[in-house]
Design an enzyme around this catalytic site. Structure first.
Site, PDB file in Angstrom:
ATOM      1  N   ARG A  85       5.796 -11.577  20.519  1.00 35.21           N
ATOM      2  CA  ARG A  85       5.937 -10.327  21.259  1.00 35.21           C
ATOM      3  C   ARG A  85       4.595  -9.678  21.591  1.00 35.21           C
ATOM      4  NH1 ARG A  85      11.154 -10.631  19.524  1.00 35.21           N
ATOM      5  NH2 ARG A  85      10.977 -10.225  17.304  1.00 35.21           N
ATOM      6  N   ASN A 117       4.469   0.555  19.425  1.00 36.42           N
ATOM      7  CA  ASN A 117       3.885  -0.443  18.531  1.00 36.42           C
ATOM      8  C   ASN A 117       3.857  -0.031  17.062  1.00 36.42           C
ATOM      9  OD1 ASN A 117       3.393  -1.898  20.866  1.00 36.42           O
ATOM     10  ND2 ASN A 117       1.250  -1.296  21.005  1.00 36.42           N
ATOM     11  N   HIS A 216      14.086 -11.896  22.369  1.00 39.76           N
ATOM     12  CA  HIS A 216      14.812 -11.357  21.212  1.00 39.76           C
ATOM     13  C   HIS A 216      15.771 -12.378  20.621  1.00 39.76           C
ATOM     14  CE1 HIS A 216      14.061  -6.913  22.541  1.00 39.76           C
ATOM     15  NE2 HIS A 216      12.974  -7.522  22.085  1.00 39.76           N
TER      16      HIS A 216
END
Length: 426
Positions: A85, A117, A216
């Site tokens: 990611r 983040n 995902h």
């Protein structure tokens, strides 16, 4: 008179012979001239990404990265999903330049603690280990920006997904911007409409967006990201109606109201295997994040979710293409919108190629290296005038950043404080 005529004939033959010789010499120089102009064009256009960029300077670079990623996966399976990611979180904020990896300084707020983040991205130590191994093999050669791209590809390949050839040659940024990250990165609350608009502004299609959401397929997410879905969707005080009932009960147990929101849950039913189970789960109403499930409830993106849920090979192809396009995003001048920057790159390449072709043709015809270089220099000047100034037509599509306060539209559920009697000692 006869002697003079003979001399004239000999002179003409000599000139004819010399002309043929010069033409032959020009033809032998032609490949060198073309090569020279090609190299000069590359130098003018700047950074050019290409496969096997480190073939000469660090031939073992890609194998070293994969070896370190294997070590990380053995140590903790979830880490490779986290590293994968990084590419998305890095490339969307001012291009793929490794700015994501920079720590805060007294004069700069980095991106690690941005809204999207903080307490979310992890496993930075994996990139540190990769960099250390590369520095031992090839000191000061491989950029961190390229490490992120290679590691993301390897994370997918090592967990059963597609494997593709990455383009390399990126440069690392010396600065980062927490504000830019806050402004652009979407919230887990984002819906498909927001995502379509965001990706489109980076020249990524709806299909690209849905396919890249398939990242995902591996990894986990925090309860923090789904509390509103379970208890206060859209400020209604009720759960998201798109959640399949038995799956909702499972999430209720995992993420109880007032519980630890840092607890993590699987993003799909096979969190350690990169496959199309993620899309099958969306069709079943078992998407973990709101930004995931909305891909199926939205009519524009639903067709791609169905397609990928039924055809894993098609998903793999689309994901590979999307990752390559995502990796092509490079740092640009902030005063230009992204489509303007793309237009600059196209015009620069077109004008320089045309100038080079005209220069070679005229130079070869006139047998003049000087003429060729003058024509090409004129083309470089013209290209500079067209592409360097920030002309208005480079700003016809200003990027409308997502509102970072979007989450405030959906109030966080109140924490229910249990009575002391409930926890009193018996």
């Amino acid at each position: 008179f006869i002697n003079q005529q003979t001399k004239s004939l000999l002179l003409l033959q000599s000139l004819k012979h010399n002309t043929k010789k010069e033409k032959k010499k020009s033809m032998s120089l032609l490949p060198h001239l073309i090569l020279y102009l090609t190299l000069f064009t590359v130098a003018v256009t700047g950074e050019t990404l290409r496969p096997r960029f480190y073939r000469e300077t660090c031939p073992e670079a890609e194998s070293i990265v994969r070896k370190e990623m294997k070590k990380a996966m053995i140590k903790e399976a979830r880490s490779v999903a986290s590293v994968m990611r990084f590419q998305f979180h890095d490339c969307f904020v001012n291009g793929c330049d490794a700015s994501l990896l920079l720590d805060d300084t007294p004069n700069m707020l980095g991106e690690k603690l941005s809204l999207s983040n903080i307490d979310s991205l992890r496993s930075f130590e994996v990139v540190d280990d990769i960099k250390e191994a590369l520095e031992k093999a090839c000191p000061a050669t491989v950029s961190c920006a390229d490490i992120v791209i290679m590691a993301a590809r390897d994370a997918v390949a090592l967990t059963g997904g597609p494997d593709w050839e990455v383009k390399l040659g990126r440069r690392d940024s010396l600065t980062a911007s927490q504000k830019d990250s806050d402004d652009i990165m979407p919230s887990p609350r984002a819906n498909a409409t927001f995502l379509i608009d965001l990706f489109e502004r980076f020249n990524l299609s709806v299909k690209d967006m849905v396919a890249l959401s398939g990242s995902h397929s591996i990894g986990q997410g925090r309860c923090f990201s789904i509390m509103f879905r379970l208890y206060n969707q859209s400020g209604s005080g009720k759960p998201d109606p798109a959640l399949e009932p038995s799956y909702r009960k499972k999430l209720d147990k995992l993420c109880p109201l007032g519980g630890d929101e840092n607890v993590t849950g699987d993003l799909d039913a096979t969190p350690q295997v990169f496959d199309n189970q993620y899309f099958k789960d969306l069709v079943s109403g078992r998407g973990f994040l709101n930004s995931d499930q909305t891909l199926y409830t939205n009519r524009v993106t639903r067709e791609y979710v169905k397609m990928f849920s039924e055809d894993q090979d098609e998903f793999f192809r689309a994901f590979e293409q999307g990752m390559v396009k995502l990796g092509d995003l490079q740092s640009g001048r902030p005063e230009m919108d992204w489509q303007g920057q793309k237009l600059v790159e196209q015009l620069m390449q077109i004008l320089l190629v045309i100038s080079g072709v005209v220069a070679v043709v005229v130079g070869y015809t006139t047998e003049s290296f000087r003429t060729m270089m003058l024509i090409y220099a004129g083309g470089v000047v013209l290209t500079t005038l067209v592409t360097v100034p920030n002309w208005p037509f480079y700003n016809l599509h200003p990027l409308k950043w997502l509102d970072p306060s979007e989450a405030d539209k959906y109030p966080k559920p109140e924490v229910v404080v249990a009575s002391k009697k409930k926890f009193s000692k018996k």
